[in-house]
Design a protein around this motif. Structure first.
Motif, mmCIF file in Angstrom:
data_model
loop_
_atom_site.group_PDB
_atom_site.id
_atom_site.type_symbol
_atom_site.label_atom_id
_atom_site.label_comp_id
_atom_site.label_asym_id
_atom_site.label_seq_id
_atom_site.Cartn_x
_atom_site.Cartn_y
_atom_site.Cartn_z
ATOM 1 N N ASN A 120 0.887 -1.338 0.131
ATOM 2 C CA ASN A 120 0.003 -0.148 0.007
ATOM 3 C C ASN A 120 1.032 1.325 0.184
ATOM 4 O O ASN A 120 0.563 2.132 -0.812
ATOM 5 N N LEU A 121 1.840 1.253 0.837
ATOM 6 C CA LEU A 121 2.627 2.459 1.023
ATOM 7 C C LEU A 121 3.556 2.810 -0.279
ATOM 8 O O LEU A 121 3.484 3.710 -0.717
ATOM 9 N N PHE A 122 3.942 1.992 -0.894
ATOM 10 C CA PHE A 122 5.081 1.928 -2.003
ATOM 11 C C PHE A 122 4.119 2.059 -3.344
ATOM 12 O O PHE A 122 4.410 2.791 -4.296
ATOM 13 N N GLU A 123 3.461 1.206 -3.462
ATOM 14 C CA GLU A 123 2.692 1.166 -4.754
ATOM 15 C C GLU A 123 1.396 1.914 -4.958
ATOM 16 O O GLU A 123 0.886 2.286 -6.083
ATOM 17 N N HIS A 124 0.593 2.334 -3.795
ATOM 18 C CA HIS A 124 -0.331 3.365 -3.951
ATOM 19 C C HIS A 124 -0.266 4.493 -3.417
ATOM 20 O O HIS A 124 -0.877 5.394 -4.018
ATOM 21 N N CYS A 125 0.764 4.740 -2.507
ATOM 22 C CA CYS A 125 1.035 6.104 -1.929
ATOM 23 C C CYS A 125 2.231 6.622 -2.499
ATOM 24 O O CYS A 125 2.402 8.029 -2.572
ATOM 25 N N GLY A 126 2.986 5.686 -3.227
ATOM 26 C CA GLY A 126 4.212 6.379 -4.107
ATOM 27 C C GLY A 126 5.283 6.677 -2.902
ATOM 28 O O GLY A 126 6.236 7.600 -3.264
ATOM 29 N N ALA A 127 5.418 6.153 -1.835
ATOM 30 C CA ALA A 127 6.465 6.338 -0.962
ATOM 31 C C ALA A 127 8.015 6.308 -1.381
ATOM 32 O O ALA A 127 8.272 5.276 -2.191
ATOM 33 N N LEU A 128 9.056 7.148 -0.772
ATOM 34 C CA LEU A 128 10.202 6.879 -1.097
ATOM 35 C C LEU A 128 10.855 5.820 -0.149
ATOM 36 O O LEU A 128 12.014 5.302 -0.549
ATOM 37 N N SER A 129 10.584 5.778 0.927
ATOM 38 C CA SER A 129 11.149 4.758 2.160
ATOM 39 C C SER A 129 10.048 4.508 3.373
ATOM 40 O O SER A 129 9.367 5.349 3.246
ATOM 41 N N LEU A 130 10.423 3.788 3.994
ATOM 42 C CA LEU A 130 9.737 3.380 5.231
ATOM 43 C C LEU A 130 10.619 3.258 6.188
ATOM 44 O O LEU A 130 11.907 2.518 6.022
ATOM 45 N N GLU A 131 10.342 3.264 7.496
ATOM 46 C CA GLU A 131 11.234 2.782 8.725
ATOM 47 C C GLU A 131 10.543 2.189 9.593
ATOM 48 O O GLU A 131 9.165 1.992 9.651
ATOM 49 N N PHE A 132 11.339 1.158 10.145
ATOM 50 C CA PHE A 132 10.942 0.418 11.548
ATOM 51 C C PHE A 132 11.780 0.604 12.680
ATOM 52 O O PHE A 132 12.891 0.735 12.193
ATOM 53 N N LYS A 133 11.258 0.915 13.669
ATOM 54 C CA LYS A 133 11.991 1.449 15.008
ATOM 55 C C LYS A 133 11.856 0.506 15.870
ATOM 56 O O LYS A 133 10.663 -0.063 16.122
ATOM 57 N N THR A 134 12.588 -0.149 16.898
ATOM 58 C CA THR A 134 12.434 -0.941 17.748
ATOM 59 C C THR A 134 13.538 -0.677 19.238
ATOM 60 O O THR A 134 14.543 -0.310 18.704
ATOM 61 N N HIS A 135 13.074 -1.476 20.110
ATOM 62 C CA HIS A 135 14.085 -1.290 21.364
ATOM 63 C C HIS A 135 15.492 -1.905 20.759
ATOM 64 O O HIS A 135 15.340 -3.095 20.348
ATOM 65 N N PHE A 136 16.574 -1.562 21.166
ATOM 66 C CA PHE A 136 17.714 -2.508 20.703
ATOM 67 C C PHE A 136 17.816 -3.803 21.548
ATOM 68 O O PHE A 136 18.115 -4.471 20.901
ATOM 69 N N GLY A 154 20.932 2.183 11.862
ATOM 70 C CA GLY A 154 21.921 2.764 12.947
ATOM 71 C C GLY A 154 21.046 2.681 14.438
ATOM 72 O O GLY A 154 19.827 2.170 14.245
ATOM 73 N N VAL A 155 21.575 3.036 15.369
ATOM 74 C CA VAL A 155 20.869 2.962 16.726
ATOM 75 C C VAL A 155 20.989 4.271 17.146
ATOM 76 O O VAL A 155 21.952 5.174 17.210
ATOM 77 N N LEU A 156 19.783 4.897 17.795
ATOM 78 C CA LEU A 156 19.656 6.209 18.173
ATOM 79 C C LEU A 156 19.844 6.071 19.658
ATOM 80 O O LEU A 156 19.060 5.457 20.244
ATOM 81 N N ARG A 157 20.912 6.469 20.394
ATOM 82 C CA ARG A 157 21.357 6.244 21.596
ATOM 83 C C ARG A 157 20.536 7.143 22.456
ATOM 84 O O ARG A 157 20.221 8.095 22.161
ATOM 85 N N SER A 158 20.169 6.554 23.603
ATOM 86 C CA SER A 158 19.354 7.426 24.816
ATOM 87 C C SER A 158 17.950 8.177 24.063
ATOM 88 O O SER A 158 17.842 9.419 24.158
ATOM 89 N N HIS A 159 17.673 7.514 23.091
ATOM 90 C CA HIS A 159 16.366 7.920 22.508
ATOM 91 C C HIS A 159 14.977 8.304 23.285
ATOM 92 O O HIS A 159 14.366 9.307 22.696
ATOM 93 N N GLN A 160 14.690 7.352 23.987
ATOM 94 C CA GLN A 160 13.384 7.615 24.741
ATOM 95 C C GLN A 160 13.436 7.419 26.140
ATOM 96 O O GLN A 160 14.431 6.304 26.505
ATOM 97 N N ILE A 161 12.792 7.848 26.911
ATOM 98 C CA ILE A 161 12.622 7.374 28.495
ATOM 99 C C ILE A 161 11.512 6.605 28.506
ATOM 100 O O ILE A 161 10.254 7.051 28.221
ATOM 101 N N LEU A 162 11.525 5.124 28.891
ATOM 102 C CA LEU A 162 10.314 4.364 29.114
ATOM 103 C C LEU A 162 9.548 4.654 30.306
ATOM 104 O O LEU A 162 10.063 5.314 31.244
ATOM 105 N N ALA A 163 8.256 4.039 30.588
ATOM 106 C CA ALA A 163 7.547 4.406 31.526
ATOM 107 C C ALA A 163 8.083 3.861 32.913
ATOM 108 O O ALA A 163 7.995 4.592 33.979
ATOM 109 N N ASP A 164 8.823 2.917 32.920
ATOM 110 C CA ASP A 164 9.743 2.268 34.096
ATOM 111 C C ASP A 164 10.785 3.184 34.176
ATOM 112 O O ASP A 164 11.696 2.830 35.349
#
Length: 194
Positions: A120-136, A154-164
């Motif tokens: 859907n993203l590439f063929e119907h919306c014409g996206a140039l790229s997509l990203e996936f992000k997850t906890h290291f 790559g890895v974004l260091r100290s990217h987010q503070i989690l609920a805990d």
């Protein structure tokens, strides 16, 4: 909205736009596997599902399109996924906030869900790229993203503070439009080898 909030259907699953009526089924789905207990995952506990859905719906039309994942075989909701950080001016979006019931992990469900979303993203919306992000430290998620054909940017260091209170390093992966034909062939082959 650049990305339409519409049903996307495959052979194994149907991605349906999230609605408040899905709360109960999502509460049932999340109990299989108790993923909310994983310290590195952002999966809602059953009693948090109402707020989780309301928050996702409040972002609809801004920069998110959220789906429930329904098994065609059983008719049950088995998880959720979404486009987020949608940037139409840059023709890019992220795919994430994905979680599944334990019963459907390592089945065609995630492969087909991602195939439908990327198609859907590439063929119907014409996206140039997509990203996936997850906890290291979310090694299962990182392996699943890599099996799709995404490359580690790559890895974004100290990217987010989690609920805990812990600090999250975020692994960032991407697929480019030029890579999509090979990724599509790879995913379709994975679905036919069953």
């Amino acid at each position: 909205m650049w990305i339409k909030n519409t049903v996307l259907e495959g052979q194994y699953i149907r991605l349906e736009p999230l609605s408040i009526e899905h709360v109960e089924e999502l509460q049932e789905a999340v109990q299989d596997g108790e993923s909310w207990k994983l310290w590195y995952a952002s999966v809602p506990a059953p009693e948090q599902m109402q707020g989780y859905v309301e928050k996702a719906l409040s972002k609809a039309g801004e920069d998110q399109v959220t789906f429930v994942v329904r098994s065609i075989a059983s008719g049950h909701i088995v998880g959720t996924t979404r486009y987020y950080d949608i940037k139409p001016e840059h023709k890019r979006a992220s795919i994430g906030y994905t979680w599944y019931s334990a019963a459907v992990r390592r089945t065609p469900v995630n492969t087909e869900a991602k195939l439908l979303l990327m198609e859907n993203l590439f063929e119907h919306c014409g996206a140039l790229s997509l990203e996936f992000k997850t906890h290291f430290f979310n090694h299962a998620s990182r392996r699943a993203i890599e099996r799709l054909g995404a490359k580690l940017d790559g890895v974004l260091r100290s990217h987010q503070i989690l609920a805990d209170g812990s600090i999250r390093d975020t692994a960032v992966y991407s697929i480019l439009a030029s890579e999509w034909p090979a990724v599509r062939n790879h995913l379709k082959a994975k679905l036919t080898v069953r």
